[in-house]
Design a protein around this motif. Sequence first.
Motif, mmCIF file in Angstrom:
data_model
loop_
_atom_site.group_PDB
_atom_site.id
_atom_site.type_symbol
_atom_site.label_atom_id
_atom_site.label_comp_id
_atom_site.label_asym_id
_atom_site.label_seq_id
_atom_site.Cartn_x
_atom_site.Cartn_y
_atom_site.Cartn_z
ATOM 1 N N ASN A 41 0.871 -1.168 0.000
ATOM 2 C CA ASN A 41 0.000 0.000 0.000
ATOM 3 C C ASN A 41 0.911 1.221 0.000
ATOM 4 O O ASN A 41 1.690 1.390 0.930
ATOM 5 N N ILE A 42 0.836 2.041 -1.030
ATOM 6 C CA ILE A 42 1.627 3.264 -1.065
ATOM 7 C C ILE A 42 0.668 4.419 -0.771
ATOM 8 O O ILE A 42 -0.177 4.762 -1.596
ATOM 9 N N VAL A 43 0.797 4.977 0.433
ATOM 10 C CA VAL A 43 -0.065 6.067 0.881
ATOM 11 C C VAL A 43 0.702 7.369 0.684
ATOM 12 O O VAL A 43 1.662 7.653 1.391
ATOM 13 N N ASP A 44 0.281 8.142 -0.303
ATOM 14 C CA ASP A 44 0.948 9.389 -0.659
ATOM 15 C C ASP A 44 0.172 10.552 -0.067
ATOM 16 O O ASP A 44 -1.010 10.718 -0.352
ATOM 17 N N ILE A 45 0.849 11.352 0.761
ATOM 18 C CA ILE A 45 0.167 12.466 1.423
ATOM 19 C C ILE A 45 0.482 13.824 0.791
ATOM 20 O O ILE A 45 0.048 14.853 1.301
ATOM 21 N N GLN A 46 1.185 13.842 -0.326
ATOM 22 C CA GLN A 46 1.543 15.104 -0.966
ATOM 23 C C GLN A 46 0.297 15.921 -1.310
ATOM 24 O O GLN A 46 -0.786 15.378 -1.496
ATOM 25 N N ASP A 77 -8.716 8.535 6.139
ATOM 26 C CA ASP A 77 -9.624 7.468 6.551
ATOM 27 C C ASP A 77 -9.818 6.413 5.469
ATOM 28 O O ASP A 77 -9.905 5.217 5.763
ATOM 29 N N HIS A 78 -9.875 6.825 4.213
ATOM 30 C CA HIS A 78 -10.013 5.858 3.121
ATOM 31 C C HIS A 78 -8.768 4.962 3.049
ATOM 32 O O HIS A 78 -8.880 3.755 2.841
ATOM 33 N N ALA A 79 -7.591 5.551 3.250
ATOM 34 C CA ALA A 79 -6.348 4.771 3.240
ATOM 35 C C ALA A 79 -6.316 3.792 4.410
ATOM 36 O O ALA A 79 -5.861 2.653 4.261
ATOM 37 N N VAL A 80 -6.803 4.219 5.565
ATOM 38 C CA VAL A 80 -6.871 3.326 6.728
ATOM 39 C C VAL A 80 -7.712 2.109 6.383
ATOM 40 O O VAL A 80 -7.311 0.963 6.617
ATOM 41 N N ALA A 81 -8.875 2.338 5.800
ATOM 42 C CA ALA A 81 -9.774 1.234 5.442
ATOM 43 C C ALA A 81 -9.112 0.288 4.446
ATOM 44 O O ALA A 81 -9.185 -0.936 4.602
ATOM 45 N N GLU A 82 -8.458 0.846 3.428
ATOM 46 C CA GLU A 82 -7.782 0.003 2.431
ATOM 47 C C GLU A 82 -6.659 -0.818 3.059
ATOM 48 O O GLU A 82 -6.489 -1.993 2.740
ATOM 49 N N GLU A 85 -7.750 -3.914 4.823
ATOM 50 C CA GLU A 85 -8.274 -4.987 3.976
ATOM 51 C C GLU A 85 -7.214 -6.013 3.605
ATOM 52 O O GLU A 85 -7.533 -7.044 3.026
ATOM 53 N N ASN A 86 -5.944 -5.722 3.886
ATOM 54 C CA ASN A 86 -4.868 -6.653 3.543
ATOM 55 C C ASN A 86 -3.802 -6.620 4.626
ATOM 56 O O ASN A 86 -3.943 -5.920 5.618
ATOM 57 N N HIS A 87 -2.749 -7.378 4.411
ATOM 58 C CA HIS A 87 -1.647 -7.426 5.378
ATOM 59 C C HIS A 87 -0.327 -6.995 4.737
ATOM 60 O O HIS A 87 0.743 -7.350 5.204
ATOM 61 N N ASP A 88 -0.421 -6.237 3.658
ATOM 62 C CA ASP A 88 0.761 -5.807 2.912
ATOM 63 C C ASP A 88 1.450 -4.631 3.614
ATOM 64 O O ASP A 88 0.815 -3.907 4.380
ATOM 65 N N PRO A 89 2.737 -4.439 3.325
ATOM 66 C CA PRO A 89 3.432 -3.273 3.881
ATOM 67 C C PRO A 89 2.758 -1.976 3.448
ATOM 68 O O PRO A 89 2.158 -1.904 2.373
ATOM 69 N N VAL A 90 2.871 -0.954 4.297
ATOM 70 C CA VAL A 90 2.298 0.364 4.011
ATOM 71 C C VAL A 90 3.460 1.344 3.916
ATOM 72 O O VAL A 90 4.138 1.615 4.906
#
Length: 137
Positions: A41-46, A77-82, A85-90
């Motif tokens: 999961n790549i969570v980009d906050i830019q 919050d949407h990123a938290v939910a995603e 849903e899995n156990h992949d690195p964030v």
Amino acid sequence: MKKMFLFLVMMTLAVPAYAGGYNYVSADKVKTWIENGSPMNIVDIQEPEEFKAHHLPGAKATYSYPVKSDSDRAKLDHAVAECKENHDPVVIVCPRGKGGAERCYNYLKENGVAEDRLLILEKGQLGWPHKEMVKTE
């Protein structure tokens, strides 16, 4: 008495180093994961303009930088939910890999994403050395 003093000094020095600890990941490691198609999961906050100018393949834009206000945090919050849903690195991507990324890390952790999955991209998007992989919109 001398032993007690030394013990207290050692504990005082040890606690701040542990308390501020975050997990970081190098650009080279993330590049390898992307090239190998490793799930993450790549969570980009830019901010929107920054994301449009440069982001990693597969990054999810949250536009939550600087993650200081309730409205900034709500954008995650949407990123938290995603992530739940899995156990992949964030992998958390911010402009420079500092305060905004740390606040995002804390928010994800506080909302149930396991800390052992959380990683901050070292030096952030601006420090990403693999320009051939950068996406634009």
